[in-house]
Structure formats: C-alpha cells, structure tokens
Design an enzyme around this catalytic site. Structure first.
Site, mmCIF file in Angstrom:
data_model
loop_
_atom_site.group_PDB
_atom_site.id
_atom_site.type_symbol
_atom_site.label_atom_id
_atom_site.label_comp_id
_atom_site.label_asym_id
_atom_site.label_seq_id
_atom_site.Cartn_x
_atom_site.Cartn_y
_atom_site.Cartn_z
ATOM 1 N N GLU A 27 0.830 -1.201 0.000
ATOM 2 C CA GLU A 27 0.000 0.000 0.000
ATOM 3 C C GLU A 27 0.867 1.255 0.000
ATOM 4 O OE1 GLU A 27 -3.972 -0.820 2.447
ATOM 5 O OE2 GLU A 27 -2.169 -1.247 3.624
ATOM 6 N N LYS A 105 -12.175 2.560 1.041
ATOM 7 C CA LYS A 105 -10.967 1.968 0.475
ATOM 8 C C LYS A 105 -11.389 0.737 -0.336
ATOM 9 C CE LYS A 105 -6.472 0.807 2.474
ATOM 10 N NZ LYS A 105 -5.775 0.645 3.751
#
Length: 127
Positions: A27, A105
């Site tokens: 990420e 997300k």
C-alpha cells in the site's frame, strides 16, 4: 436533546483520491484509490435568502482543504486520514459546526470479491 447532526449541510460525495495510506508495504509503495464522502453542518439560511456567496461556505473551498489534508501526510489508518480531514475543515471554516466524513478503500488488502472497507467519523466542533 436534539441530534447534533441535523439541519442544513453541505455535501460532497465520491471524492476520489490516489494515496499511499495503509499498513502494508504494498500500500505504501504502490498506493491505491480512496473515496471520501463528507457532510458539513452549516447554517445555509442566509445564503438561501440572499443568493450571496459570502453568506455560505464554498464547497470548492471545502474540497481544496480535503485534498490538502488527504495528500499532506501518509497515514497508516484511514481513521487517521478522516480525522486529519475533520481537523483541517474545522480550522479552515469557523461556520462548520459538525462533520460526518466517510473514507472508503475499495482495494483494501483483504480477500473480498466485491465491496470496500470504510470508516465513518461523526465530529462536533468543540465549544
């Protein structure tokens, strides 16, 4: 006592950003898409009566603050991203009395076929 999150509001939905927030090294290195939904409690009555921009809070101005808060610092948690947005809006716009912010997300690193991970904060300006 009345619910604090009622009344007039300015709403921004599905604001899309690309960021590097998260705990996983992937990420942080590759980044991912995030979406922000926002409601700001503001008395809009004078703007409605006068049709004058100086009697309201500019949603373009709110967007600019959200973007700066989102991009300003890499965070591990989307809860912290959301709180950073809340803090920045309260600092920038005294007229905002409460905020509901949701950070979504869609590519969260979990084994889901469809859907998204999200958090939502409800915050009132402290007197």
């Amino acid at each position: 006592m009345a619910d604090a999150f009622t009344g007039d509001r300015i709403i921004l939905k599905d604001l899309g950003f690309y960021g590097y927030h998260g705990l996983m090294s992937e990420e942080k290195a590759l980044g991912q898409r995030f979406f922000v939904d926002l409601e700001c409690g503001v008395d809009l009555s004078q703007a409605g009566y006068t049709d004058t921009i100086s009697n309201t809070v500019s949603y373009a101005g709110i967007y600019d603050v959200v973007k700066e808060a989102f991009d300003g610092r890499r965070m591990h948690l989307i809860e912290a991203v959301a709180q950073n947005i809340v803090t920045a809006i309260f600092e920038a716009f005294q007229e905002v009395k409460w905020i509901v912010v949701r950070v979504r997300k869609p590519e969260a690193p979990i084994a889901m076929v469809r859907g998204e991970a999200a958090i939502e904060l409800h915050r009132q300006r402290k007197s």
